[in-house]
Design a protein around this motif. Structure first.
Motif, mmCIF file in Angstrom:
data_model
loop_
_atom_site.group_PDB
_atom_site.id
_atom_site.type_symbol
_atom_site.label_atom_id
_atom_site.label_comp_id
_atom_site.label_asym_id
_atom_site.label_seq_id
_atom_site.Cartn_x
_atom_site.Cartn_y
_atom_site.Cartn_z
ATOM 1 N N UNK A 180 0.830 -1.209 0.000
ATOM 2 C CA UNK A 180 0.000 0.000 0.000
ATOM 3 C C UNK A 180 0.865 1.261 0.000
ATOM 4 N N UNK A 181 1.958 1.236 0.798
ATOM 5 C CA UNK A 181 2.835 2.391 0.865
ATOM 6 C C UNK A 181 3.518 2.646 -0.476
ATOM 7 N N UNK A 182 3.922 1.543 -1.140
ATOM 8 C CA UNK A 182 4.571 1.692 -2.438
ATOM 9 C C UNK A 182 3.606 2.281 -3.470
ATOM 10 N N UNK A 183 2.335 1.906 -3.362
ATOM 11 C CA UNK A 183 1.339 2.465 -4.272
ATOM 12 C C UNK A 183 1.171 3.957 -4.033
ATOM 13 N N UNK A 184 1.174 4.338 -2.761
ATOM 14 C CA UNK A 184 1.062 5.758 -2.435
ATOM 15 C C UNK A 184 2.228 6.558 -2.984
ATOM 16 N N UNK A 185 3.425 5.997 -2.878
ATOM 17 C CA UNK A 185 4.608 6.663 -3.407
ATOM 18 C C UNK A 185 4.506 6.788 -4.921
ATOM 19 N N UNK A 186 4.039 5.707 -5.558
ATOM 20 C CA UNK A 186 3.894 5.726 -7.014
ATOM 21 C C UNK A 186 2.883 6.791 -7.447
ATOM 22 N N UNK A 187 1.765 6.877 -6.741
ATOM 23 C CA UNK A 187 0.761 7.886 -7.083
ATOM 24 C C UNK A 187 1.324 9.295 -6.906
ATOM 25 N N UNK A 188 2.041 9.524 -5.811
ATOM 26 C CA UNK A 188 2.630 10.838 -5.567
ATOM 27 C C UNK A 188 3.635 11.187 -6.660
ATOM 28 N N UNK A 189 4.426 10.186 -7.071
ATOM 29 C CA UNK A 189 5.394 10.417 -8.141
ATOM 30 C C UNK A 189 4.680 10.756 -9.449
ATOM 31 N N UNK A 190 3.572 10.070 -9.710
ATOM 32 C CA UNK A 190 2.799 10.342 -10.920
ATOM 33 C C UNK A 190 2.257 11.754 -10.937
ATOM 34 N N UNK A 191 1.687 12.184 -9.814
ATOM 35 C CA UNK A 191 1.157 13.553 -9.751
ATOM 36 C C UNK A 191 2.280 14.578 -9.826
#
Length: 495
Positions: A1-12
Motif C-alpha cells: 500500500x505504501x509503495x502504491x502511495x509513493x507511485x501515485x505521488x510520483x505520478x502527480x
C-alpha cells in the motif's frame, strides 16, 4: 500500500512538472489566446461580475461555462490578478486532465502499470500542445485549447472522468459507488455543454451495445451503464431550462447541413496547413499512430474478452470520428469541436503502456529532468503572465480618465472590458452601432456613447450622419475615435 502511495505521488509530481512546462510554453508563445482573445475572457468577465455583485443577465452560447466559472472564481481568491489567475487556471486544467487519465488507467493489479501509463498518456498530450503552438500558426490547435478557461476544458475533463468511471464499472467496481458519481458528472457536463453528448454519451452507448452484442458484458451491466449515461444526459439537458433566457444562439446558428461541403473543404484545408510545417507533420503522425494503436489494442482486448480495455479503445476511436461527423453535419469551421482527437486516443497509452524495461538510472535521470523542467517553467510562466500590455493599458487609462462611455466590436473590446474597473464603460457593438449581445452581460448600462475603440480586427464603423471625430488617440494596436460631446445613438440589440 505504501509503495502504491509513493507511485501515485510520483505520478502527480510528474504531471505537475509537465503541466508547468506546457503552460509556460503556451503563455510565452500564445499569450493572446490565453489572456486577450475575445472568447477566452468570458469566464473571467462572468466571475468578476459576480464578485462585484453586478446585476446578471448574460447572453451566452449553448455553453454555460458553469464549472469553468466556479474554478476561476475560486482561484481568483489567491489575488494573482487576471493574467495570473488565468495562468494558474491553465495549470489546474491540465492537472485535471491527468486526473481523468489516471481514472481511465484503472486500479493497481498484477501486471498493470496504471501510473506509468497515465504519465505517458499525459506526456503525449503535453507533446501535442507543444507541437501546436503558437496559436497563430495555420492548421489544427486542439490540445492547446484545454489550457484556456473557455474552450470546453470542463467538457474535456468531464468526458475523461466518465470514460474512466465507465472503465472502472466494467472492471468490477461496485455499481453503488460508481454509478452515482458517473451520473452526477454526466448531468453537470450536459447542463453546461450539450457537446458532451457527441464526445461522450453517444460513443459510450454505442460501445455498450457492441459489448452486449459481442457477449463481453452481461445484459444487467449493459442496462445499468446505458441507463446511467443516457438518463443523466437527459436530466442534465432538462436542467438547462432555467437558462433558456440566457442562451441567445438558435439551433440554426449551429446546424447548417447545407454547408457540409464547405466544412469538408475546411477540414481538408486545415489538414494541409497542419502538415505544411514540420511540427504539424509530427503532430499529425503522432495522432494517427495513437488512433492506430487504439484500434490494434482494442482488437487484441476483444480476443482476450477484456471488456474494460475494449471500451476505452473503442471510445478513443469512436468519439473523434463522431466529432468529425458533427463538424460536417453542422457545416461549421469550428475546429474546437474536434478536440476528442487530441485527448482520447492518448488513452491507449494509459490502459496499455509500452512494455519497456527502463534502467533505474535512466528513470532517475528522467525524473530529475522533469523536476528541473517544471521548476524552470515557473519563472517563465510568471514572466509571461506579468508582461505588461502597454497598448491595453493606454486604452483603459484613457477610458477611465474620460469618465465617459464608449463602444467597440467583439474582438476589439473584450480585453479592454475585462481590464476596466467598470466594464460598462465599454459597450460591445457591431459596426452599425447595434449592441452585440454575445457573451456579454446585458444588465450593464448602455450609454451615452461618445467614443469608439477600434483595431485591425474591427470592421469599419457605419456612423450616423454628421458624426465627426473630434480627436484620435493612438494606443498602439488600438485607436480611440473621440467624438467629444457628440452622442452616437445605438440601434436595437442583436446577437
Amino acid at each position: 500500500m505504501q509503495r502504491r502511495g509513493v507511485a501515485e505521488a510520483a505520478g502527480w509530481g510528474a504531471a505537475l512538472a509537465l503541466a508547468l512546462i506546457a503552460v509556460a510554453v503556451v503563455a510565452s508563445t500564445s499569450p493572446w489566446l490565453l489572456y486577450r482573445d475575445g472568447d477566452s475572457v468570458v469566464v473571467a468577465l462572468v466571475a468578476d461580475s459576480l464578485r462585484r455583485g453586478d446585476p446578471q443577465d448574460w447572453a451566452l452560447s449553448p455553453v454555460l461555462f458553469l464549472p469553468e466559472t466556479a474554478v476561476y472564481a475560486a482561484l481568483s481568491m489567491f489575488g494573482l490578478g487576471t493574467t495570473g489567475t488565468l495562468t494558474l487556471n491553465s495549470v489546474v486544467n491540465l492537472l485535471a486532465v491527468y486526473g481523468g487519465i489516471r481514472l481511465v488507467a484503472g486500479r493497481f493489479r498484477a501486471g498493470a502499470r496504471p501510473v506509468t501509463g497515465s504519465v505517458l498518456a499525459f506526456a503525449a498530450f503535453v507533446v501535442l500542445i507543444v507541437l501546436e503552438v503558437p496559436d497563430g500558426m495555420p492548421g489544427f490547435h486542439l490540445a492547446l485549447l484545454t489550457a484556456t478557461t473557455t474552450y470546453y476544458s470542463a467538457t474535456v475533463v468531464g468526458t475523461l472522468v466518465v470514460v474512466g468511471l465507465f472503465r472502472r464499472l466494467l472492471d468490477g467496481a461496485p455499481v453503488a459507488c460508481v454509478v452515482p458519481v458517473m451520473t452526477a458528472v454526466v448531468v453537470i457536463s450536459m447542463l453546461t455543454n450539450p457537446l458532451v453528448a457527441v464526445w461522450c454519451v453517444l460513443p459510450i452507448i454505442g460501445v455498450v451495445g457492441i459489448l452486449l452484442l459481442g457477449r463481453r458484458i452481461t445484459p444487467r451491466l449493459a442496462f445499468v451503464a446505458m441507463l446511467a449515461v443516457a438518463g443523466a444526459a437527459a436530466g442534465g439537458y432538462l436542467l438547462r431550462a432555467p437558462f433558456a433566457g440566457n442562451i441567445v444562439a438558435a439551433g440554426g446558428n449551429y446546424l447548417r447541413p447545407d454547408q457540409a461541403g464547405a466544412a469538408v473543404a475546411h477540414l481538408a484545408e486545415a489538414t494541409g496547413a497542419t502538415v505544411s510545417r514540420w511540427n504539424g507533420v509530427l503532430w499529425f503522425a503522432g495522432l494517427l499512430a495513437l488512433v492506430a494503436a487504439s484500434i490494434i489494442v482494442g482488437l487484441r482486448a476483444w480476443r482476450r474478452r477484456d471488456a474494460a480495455v475494449i471500451a476505452v479503445c473503442a471510445v478513443a476511436v469512436a468519439a473523434p470520428v463522431a466529432s468529425a461527423v458533427l463538424v460536417v453535419v453542422a457545416g461549421t469551421d469550428a475546429d474546437r469541436y474536434l478536440q476528442p482527437w487530441a485527448f482520447l486516443p492518448i488513452l491507449v497509452l494509459a490502459v496499455r503502456p509500452p512494455a519497456l524495461s527502463v534502467p533505474r538510472a535512466a528513470g532517475v535521470v528522467v525524473a530529475g529532468a522533469l523536476a528541473v523542467g517544471g521548476i524552470a517553467a515557473v519563472p517563465v510562466a510568471v514572466a509571461a503572465a506579468g508582461r505588461g500590455d502597454t497598448d491595453l493599458s493606454c486604452v483603459t487609462r484613457w477610458v477611465e480618465r474620460s469618465g465617459r462611455t464608449g463602444a467597440g466590436q467583439f474582438w476589439t473590446v473584450r480585453a479592454p472590458k475585462l481590464a476596466l474597473a467598470d466594464p460598462s464603460q465599454l459597450i460591445q457593438v457591431d459596426n452599425t452601432l447595434r449592441p452585440y449581445d454575445w457573451l456579454v452581460n446585458r444588465a450593464e448600462r448602455r450609454g451615452p456613447v461618445t467614443f469608439l475603440v477600434e483595431d485591425a480586427a474591427s470592421v469599419p464603423f457605419v456612423l450616423p450622419g454628421g458624426a465627426v471625430v473630434a480627436d484620435t488617440v493612438e494606443c498602439g494596436r488600438y485607436t480611440i475615435l473621440d467624438f467629444g460631446s457628440r452622442v452616437l445613438p445605438l440601434g436595437a440589440p442583436r446577437n
